[in-house]
Design a protein around this motif. Sequence first.
Motif, PDB file in Angstrom:
ATOM      1  N   TYR A 576       6.158   2.746   8.052  1.00  0.00           N
ATOM      2  CA  TYR A 576       6.178   4.098   7.486  1.00  0.00           C
ATOM      3  C   TYR A 576       4.756   4.422   7.039  1.00  0.00           C
ATOM      4  O   TYR A 576       4.129   3.628   6.317  1.00  0.00           O
ATOM      5  N   SER A 577       4.246   5.574   7.466  1.00  0.00           N
ATOM      6  CA  SER A 577       2.884   5.973   7.106  1.00  0.00           C
ATOM      7  C   SER A 577       2.890   7.301   6.369  1.00  0.00           C
ATOM      8  O   SER A 577       3.712   8.186   6.651  1.00  0.00           O
ATOM      9  N   PHE A 578       1.984   7.430   5.420  1.00  0.00           N
ATOM     10  CA  PHE A 578       1.788   8.710   4.747  1.00  0.00           C
ATOM     11  C   PHE A 578       0.312   8.853   4.385  1.00  0.00           C
ATOM     12  O   PHE A 578      -0.424   7.858   4.275  1.00  0.00           O
ATOM     13  N   THR A 579      -0.106  10.083   4.208  1.00  0.00           N
ATOM     14  CA  THR A 579      -1.519  10.375   3.966  1.00  0.00           C
ATOM     15  C   THR A 579      -1.713  10.927   2.560  1.00  0.00           C
ATOM     16  O   THR A 579      -0.923  11.758   2.090  1.00  0.00           O
ATOM     17  N   VAL A 580      -2.752  10.444   1.895  1.00  0.00           N
ATOM     18  CA  VAL A 580      -3.087  10.912   0.551  1.00  0.00           C
ATOM     19  C   VAL A 580      -4.352  11.768   0.617  1.00  0.00           C
ATOM     20  O   VAL A 580      -4.988  11.886   1.670  1.00  0.00           O
ATOM     21  N   SER A 581      -4.720  12.342  -0.524  1.00  0.00           N
ATOM     22  CA  SER A 581      -5.807  13.334  -0.519  1.00  0.00           C
ATOM     23  C   SER A 581      -7.158  12.778  -0.936  1.00  0.00           C
ATOM     24  O   SER A 581      -8.165  13.482  -0.858  1.00  0.00           O
ATOM     25  N   LYS A 582      -7.180  11.505  -1.385  1.00  0.00           N
ATOM     26  CA  LYS A 582      -8.431  10.939  -1.878  1.00  0.00           C
ATOM     27  C   LYS A 582      -8.697   9.576  -1.248  1.00  0.00           C
ATOM     28  O   LYS A 582      -7.838   9.006  -0.577  1.00  0.00           O
ATOM     29  N   THR A 583      -9.870   9.050  -1.522  1.00  0.00           N
ATOM     30  CA  THR A 583     -10.241   7.733  -1.012  1.00  0.00           C
ATOM     31  C   THR A 583      -9.521   6.650  -1.818  1.00  0.00           C
ATOM     32  O   THR A 583      -9.572   6.635  -3.050  1.00  0.00           O
ATOM     33  N   VAL A 584      -8.864   5.749  -1.109  1.00  0.00           N
ATOM     34  CA  VAL A 584      -7.976   4.768  -1.735  1.00  0.00           C
ATOM     35  C   VAL A 584      -8.741   3.522  -2.169  1.00  0.00           C
ATOM     36  O   VAL A 584      -9.563   2.976  -1.421  1.00  0.00           O
ATOM     37  N   LYS A 585      -8.427   3.053  -3.373  1.00  0.00           N
ATOM     38  CA  LYS A 585      -8.966   1.789  -3.872  1.00  0.00           C
ATOM     39  C   LYS A 585      -7.941   0.665  -3.718  1.00  0.00           C
ATOM     40  O   LYS A 585      -8.274  -0.446  -3.293  1.00  0.00           O
ATOM     41  N   SER A 586      -6.675   0.954  -4.077  1.00  0.00           N
ATOM     42  CA  SER A 586      -5.624  -0.064  -3.959  1.00  0.00           C
ATOM     43  C   SER A 586      -4.259   0.591  -3.835  1.00  0.00           C
ATOM     44  O   SER A 586      -4.060   1.739  -4.250  1.00  0.00           O
ATOM     45  N   VAL A 587      -3.321  -0.169  -3.265  1.00  0.00           N
ATOM     46  CA  VAL A 587      -1.935   0.286  -3.108  1.00  0.00           C
ATOM     47  C   VAL A 587      -1.017  -0.821  -3.625  1.00  0.00           C
ATOM     48  O   VAL A 587      -1.191  -1.994  -3.270  1.00  0.00           O
ATOM     49  N   THR A 588      -0.035  -0.451  -4.460  1.00  0.00           N
ATOM     50  CA  THR A 588       0.895  -1.433  -5.017  1.00  0.00           C
ATOM     51  C   THR A 588       2.327  -0.964  -4.799  1.00  0.00           C
ATOM     52  O   THR A 588       2.681   0.167  -5.135  1.00  0.00           O
ATOM     53  N   ILE A 589       3.149  -1.857  -4.246  1.00  0.00           N
ATOM     54  CA  ILE A 589       4.583  -1.591  -4.088  1.00  0.00           C
ATOM     55  C   ILE A 589       5.323  -2.110  -5.316  1.00  0.00           C
ATOM     56  O   ILE A 589       5.133  -3.256  -5.730  1.00  0.00           O
ATOM     57  N   ASP A 590       6.138  -1.279  -5.926  1.00  0.00           N
ATOM     58  CA  ASP A 590       7.052  -1.648  -7.019  1.00  0.00           C
ATOM     59  C   ASP A 590       6.347  -2.286  -8.212  1.00  0.00           C
ATOM     60  O   ASP A 590       6.455  -3.491  -8.453  1.00  0.00           O
ATOM     61  N   LYS A 591       5.675  -1.472  -8.988  1.00  0.00           N
ATOM     62  CA  LYS A 591       5.047  -1.977 -10.206  1.00  0.00           C
ATOM     63  C   LYS A 591       6.071  -2.408 -11.256  1.00  0.00           C
ATOM     64  O   LYS A 591       5.762  -3.203 -12.142  1.00  0.00           O
ATOM     65  N   SER A 592       7.301  -1.900 -11.161  1.00  0.00           N
ATOM     66  CA  SER A 592       8.327  -2.226 -12.159  1.00  0.00           C
ATOM     67  C   SER A 592       8.792  -3.670 -12.060  1.00  0.00           C
ATOM     68  O   SER A 592       9.273  -4.248 -13.033  1.00  0.00           O
ATOM     69  N   GLY A 593       8.686  -4.259 -10.874  1.00  0.00           N
ATOM     70  CA  GLY A 593       9.186  -5.616 -10.669  1.00  0.00           C
ATOM     71  C   GLY A 593      10.693  -5.696 -10.558  1.00  0.00           C
ATOM     72  O   GLY A 593      11.269  -6.790 -10.589  1.00  0.00           O
ATOM     73  N   LEU A 594      11.363  -4.568 -10.395  1.00  0.00           N
ATOM     74  CA  LEU A 594      12.827  -4.555 -10.346  1.00  0.00           C
ATOM     75  C   LEU A 594      13.383  -4.733  -8.938  1.00  0.00           C
ATOM     76  O   LEU A 594      14.582  -4.951  -8.771  1.00  0.00           O
TER      77      LEU A 594
END
Length: 608
Positions: A576-594
């Motif tokens: 699955y791909s999506f585009t953001v509006s700014k330059t990316v530093k990092s991406v994290t899946i599920d910060k909640s840990g749930l």
Amino acid sequence: MRKIYFLGLSLIVLTACKVTKDTVFVAKETYWQQHVDYTMDIDVDVKKHQYKGKQTLVYTNNSPDDLKKVFYHLYFNAFQPGSQMDVRSLNIKDPDKRVRDRISKLKPSEIGYIKVNSLKQNGVVVSHETVGTILEVVLNQPIKSGETVTLEMNFDAQVPVQIRRSGRNNKEGVALSMAQWYPKLAEYDFQGWHTPPYIAREFQGVWGDFDVTIHIDKNYTVGGSGNLQNPQEIGHGYQDDSKEINLPTGDKLTWNFKAPNVHDFMWAADPEYKHDVLKMENGIDLHFLYKKNLEEVYLKNWKELQPKVAELMTYFSENVGQYPYKQYSVIQGGDGGMEYAMATLISGKRKFGSLFGVTAHEMAHTWFQFLLASNESLHPWMDEGFTSYISNQAENEILKENKKNPHAGSYKGYRAIVAKGYEETLTTHADRYHTNKAYGTASYSKGNIFLSQLEYIIGKENVENGLKKYFIDFSFKHPTPNDIKRSMEKVSNIHLDWYLNEWTQTLHTIDYGVKSVNGKTITLERIGQMPMPMDVAVAYVDGSTESFNIPLRMMRGSKPTTSIVLKDWGWAMPTYSFTVSKTVKSVTIDKSGLMADINLTNNVFEVK
């Protein structure tokens, strides 16, 4: 002829439609459950650890079926050399430390038994046979649908040496821990009879009222299920001090307890019990029975526990549903912790944190299995898991632990057993797991995660409201896995059939990763077989952040969220791909840990 044929076909179609519509309407009204009222009178010989019993059952067959047989559980028969409980413990890879080979070494004076001497149906003797822990009864006349019968029994019993849950003289010196002590009618429901032998796991019972009379030496204090009917003839801390006490003469006292609308009855007795009572403002009496000769540190812990139990009662009532009975008893006894109607047995020589923790867990079972009486043999994850969930929440709040994820231990245990390859599906019968470890992790950890992970899927508030709806709709009934799913669906308007299937009926695991970041385009991938919605946090080079939610298409909706909700993800699509509006530093899946992702190493992507 052709015209007649089509007319006939049309009539058949119309008739079929009408029948289908009527059937659907009737189905809304077809939930049923059996009902039984117990009257029992037992005379206890505390020196021989034996008792004689008289039991009268008034049993109503609310099923659509005529019953030609009935069955009883005789649990104490498991504590005999050569029983299935004994043999299973001798052969399982990781035997329960409390059991091991102890049953095989019991002497005749140490075993447990329940011997049925006579049994009548509506006053006429019926044929019966004891097969291990099950009494099989061939009725003289079938119990027709809607009919009520009276079953009268005389029995003798011996209390086994304390090995598992019930028994005499446990390791802390409690004289009698009387759980699973009486001939208990087996449950009959839409699946048929539930007659598993007593091997290790827990129970299922028929809803009804209990009237229990116990004759026992007068120096023994008794506590357990039900409300004491004759406190002024008993004393022992139950009496109203503003009224006259009228103790009878003789060596024994006669205790009469009544427990309305329950499906089991437990009691315990000891000559050295200290009995404290805490009266809550809402009228509920909390009883505490523990050995008065405990070391000072343990006595102090039992005193400190009492106001905390009141807080637990309030927490569970507010967050699941109102406690409906007049009393609850916390009693030292048994072999660790075990829940019963209106009471629990727990071992008492514990540090305060442990004493509070075991009480919180066992007390929470009042809601998850006693009021919401799921089948513990078939679905142990529904009572152990849900109890773990709500008791973890309660401990975190009442003890002010401030844990971000109070269920973290369950996630750790689940990931460990998956890594070792020992996991078995939650559909496994409680006694059929290959190892005790697999049973424990499935029932406690994975069952707990079923709810905590739902917070990730449908939102915490929806889970909270879903539990309350579950209680409203299914308390005093026998809910199934589909019932908790439907309660959550109704409050969230999110489809969860896929979740119930994947999490409880398969060994599919969750593994999502950040595959790549190309410029401002982020690509995620599903590596594991179990699909999930995605919560994704993106940090940008300029120091700002954004959060995104990607619903799973099968959900047909999304949870309440402040995140940006993107187009849904069909489970069959591996990426699955999506585009953001700014330059990316990092991406994290599920910060909640749930989310119970089994591989967390690919959940964070740092752009270099």
